[in-house]
Write an enzyme that holds these catalytic residues in place. Sequence first.
Site, PDB file in Angstrom:
ATOM      1  N   CYS A   1      81.374  -2.229   1.901  1.00  4.75           N
ATOM      2  CA  CYS A   1      82.293  -2.419   0.784  1.00  4.75           C
ATOM      3  C   CYS A   1      82.158  -1.275  -0.227  1.00  4.75           C
ATOM      4  CB  CYS A   1      82.089  -3.801   0.177  1.00  4.75           C
ATOM      5  SG  CYS A   1      83.581  -4.402  -0.621  1.00  4.75           S
TER       6      CYS A   1
ATOM      7  N   HIS B   1      82.671  -7.370   4.671  1.00  3.46           N
ATOM      8  CA  HIS B   1      81.245  -7.741   4.589  1.00  3.46           C
ATOM      9  C   HIS B   1      80.777  -8.350   5.913  1.00  3.46           C
ATOM     10  CE1 HIS B   1      80.598  -7.245   0.205  1.00  3.46           C
ATOM     11  NE2 HIS B   1      81.919  -7.399   0.187  1.00  3.46           N
TER      12      HIS B   1
ATOM     13  N   GLU C   1      77.899  -8.815   6.952  1.00  2.00           N
ATOM     14  CA  GLU C   1      76.681  -9.622   6.783  1.00  2.00           C
ATOM     15  C   GLU C   1      77.002 -11.111   6.625  1.00  2.00           C
ATOM     16  OE1 GLU C   1      78.076  -7.741   4.520  1.00  2.00           O
ATOM     17  OE2 GLU C   1      77.683  -8.384   2.455  1.00  2.00           O
TER      18      GLU C   1
HETATM   19  N1  GLN Z   1      83.701  -2.996  -6.530  1.00  2.00           N
HETATM   20  C1  GLN Z   1      84.362  -2.730  -5.293  1.00  2.00           C
HETATM   21  C2  GLN Z   1      85.718  -3.391  -5.207  1.00  2.00           C
HETATM   22  O1  GLN Z   1      85.992  -4.334  -5.926  1.00  2.00           O
HETATM   23  C3  GLN Z   1      83.495  -3.143  -4.120  1.00  2.00           C
HETATM   24  C4  GLN Z   1      83.238  -4.613  -4.069  1.00  2.00           C
HETATM   25  C5  GLN Z   1      82.101  -4.984  -3.140  1.00  2.00           C
HETATM   26  O2  GLN Z   1      81.258  -4.152  -2.810  1.00  2.00           O
HETATM   27  N2  GLN Z   1      82.034  -6.236  -2.758  1.00  2.00           N
HETATM   28  O3  GLN Z   1      86.535  -2.998  -4.427  1.00  2.00           O
END
Ligand code: GLN
Length: 547
Positions: free
Chosen positions: A382, A508, A510
């Site tokens: 992310c 994600h 994970e």
């Molecule tokens: N802050 C980034 C976004 O909102 C990444 C979010 C995250 O890593 N879950 O896109």
Amino acid sequence: MSKYIFVTGGVTSSLGKGIIAASLAKLLQARGLRVTIQKFDPYINVDPGTLNPYEHGECFVTEDGAETDLDLGHYERFLSIFTSQANNVTTGRIYQTVINKERAGDFLGKTVQVVPHITDEIKRRMLLLGENDQFDIILTEIGGTVGDIESLPFIEAVRQLQWELPEEDVMVVHLTLIPYLKAAKELKTKPTQHSVKMLSETGVHPDILVCRTEEPLNNDIKRKIALFCNVKQEAVIEAMDASTIYEVPLLMLREKLDIICLKKLQITKFNEPDLNKWIGFLDKLKYPRSKVTVGLIGKYIELQDAYKSILESFVHAGAVNEVKVEVVNVHSEFITRENVAEKLSHFDGLLVAPGFGHRGIEGKIIAVEYARTHGLPFFGICLGMQMAVIEFARNVLGLKDAHSTEMDPETIHSVINMMEEQKKISMMGGTMRLGSYPCAIKENTLAHTIYGDAVIHERHRHRYEFNNQYLAEFEKNGMIASGLNPESGLVEIMELPTHPFFIGVQYHPELKSTVEKPAPLFVSFIAAARKYNEQKGTGQRKSVTLS
Ligand code: GLN
């Protein structure tokens, strides 16, 4: 008809109620029963999505896009089932529903009160998952510690259900602590007696006491606890500290926790527990052949729970690869050009973690550059993927001010920017791009080798995306988008084909790693780290320099 097991906790927090609940559920599932777990949390936030990770650790996201307590992650990892919005309920959500009903005039002029209106709504939600005959047993973990003001309405709801449902359909497991006093060389039962007394004063009587302890409970102690706490001696369960949380189901099996529950619930049709896969996993986990060291580059590193699912995914992936994965936290705020080699050169792989806001951002970008230019296996999740994109834009494409509009809204080269539909949103809670989305994977890419599939589904939690205006330039210079959302064309996976292992994902992975189905990306990343580590010894390490 579903049956209900409630799990409460006493004496202190952090006793591992979630793990005990998940372990019991695992045993019941291994005996052929259809099981799920839900968690009721006493705080006023409607969900934990707006909480800082320092408050309650990671926010776990379900397939249907609910932002939930991290215990739901344990439930999924233990049971390999998907949970949903319905599996996590907070006081805030209960009140929100009741207040909305009151505003709609649904209470017909009555005074709206904690009892019965709030408790009715709690009970409705406690029974909800039992409605469609999907489950034989529903476990409900009650957050907080017995005696807290906040959890009283939940306990009251359990009391009412104990009365309203047939006796053989409800039971309560209470988790307590038996401290060992070194000076007296004795285990002490008094805190447990008090906590059971407090629970009983609210009208709820536990059927089973699970006692966390550092020392074995002998029969005398068990007899004493049974006598003072009014439970059968066989229902006093010893829960010794385990070397890994994944051992707890086996400890509970030995203590017959599942059998005592089945007896109380009068369930007679069940199998011998099928735990072959689980035991196979534990064997590999406990007896690794070698070790790899992975740097976790993040900013919430003081609190282990902030990256819970990532750490557990490493445990799963380590077992598949038969290596011990040592994860070393590196605070991205303190990584500089000058110290980067000293801080990162001893690792076998780098994971740049998810996150929000600009603290520690430049350190993450420096870490990515180090991995990219040294052939060090790199995995960005992310925000980690977004940092890999920014690093490449700055250092390879020469767009020196490239940034994400999250950190620099004025940047000319917004290689990461906010999705159009996100720009209209002003409310914070539950408004990110959340939950499962499909991703189409291109053939002949690292992502395709890892997943072995043309379309995958992974979970999201973010507001910003790769800016597709720059895609052609990235691909021309060697960083390719190997996974795209098939409908919107949003970039899901970026990779560097010339690097031994360099991959960033917008989602994600994970969140879907379980003991029985480890996340393919983590498994491959650890395999790459192992290879890197082995080559270190032979001096054959392949180093690439792209800029
Ligand atoms: N802050 C980034 C976004 O909102 C990444 C979010 C995250 O890593 N879950 O896109």
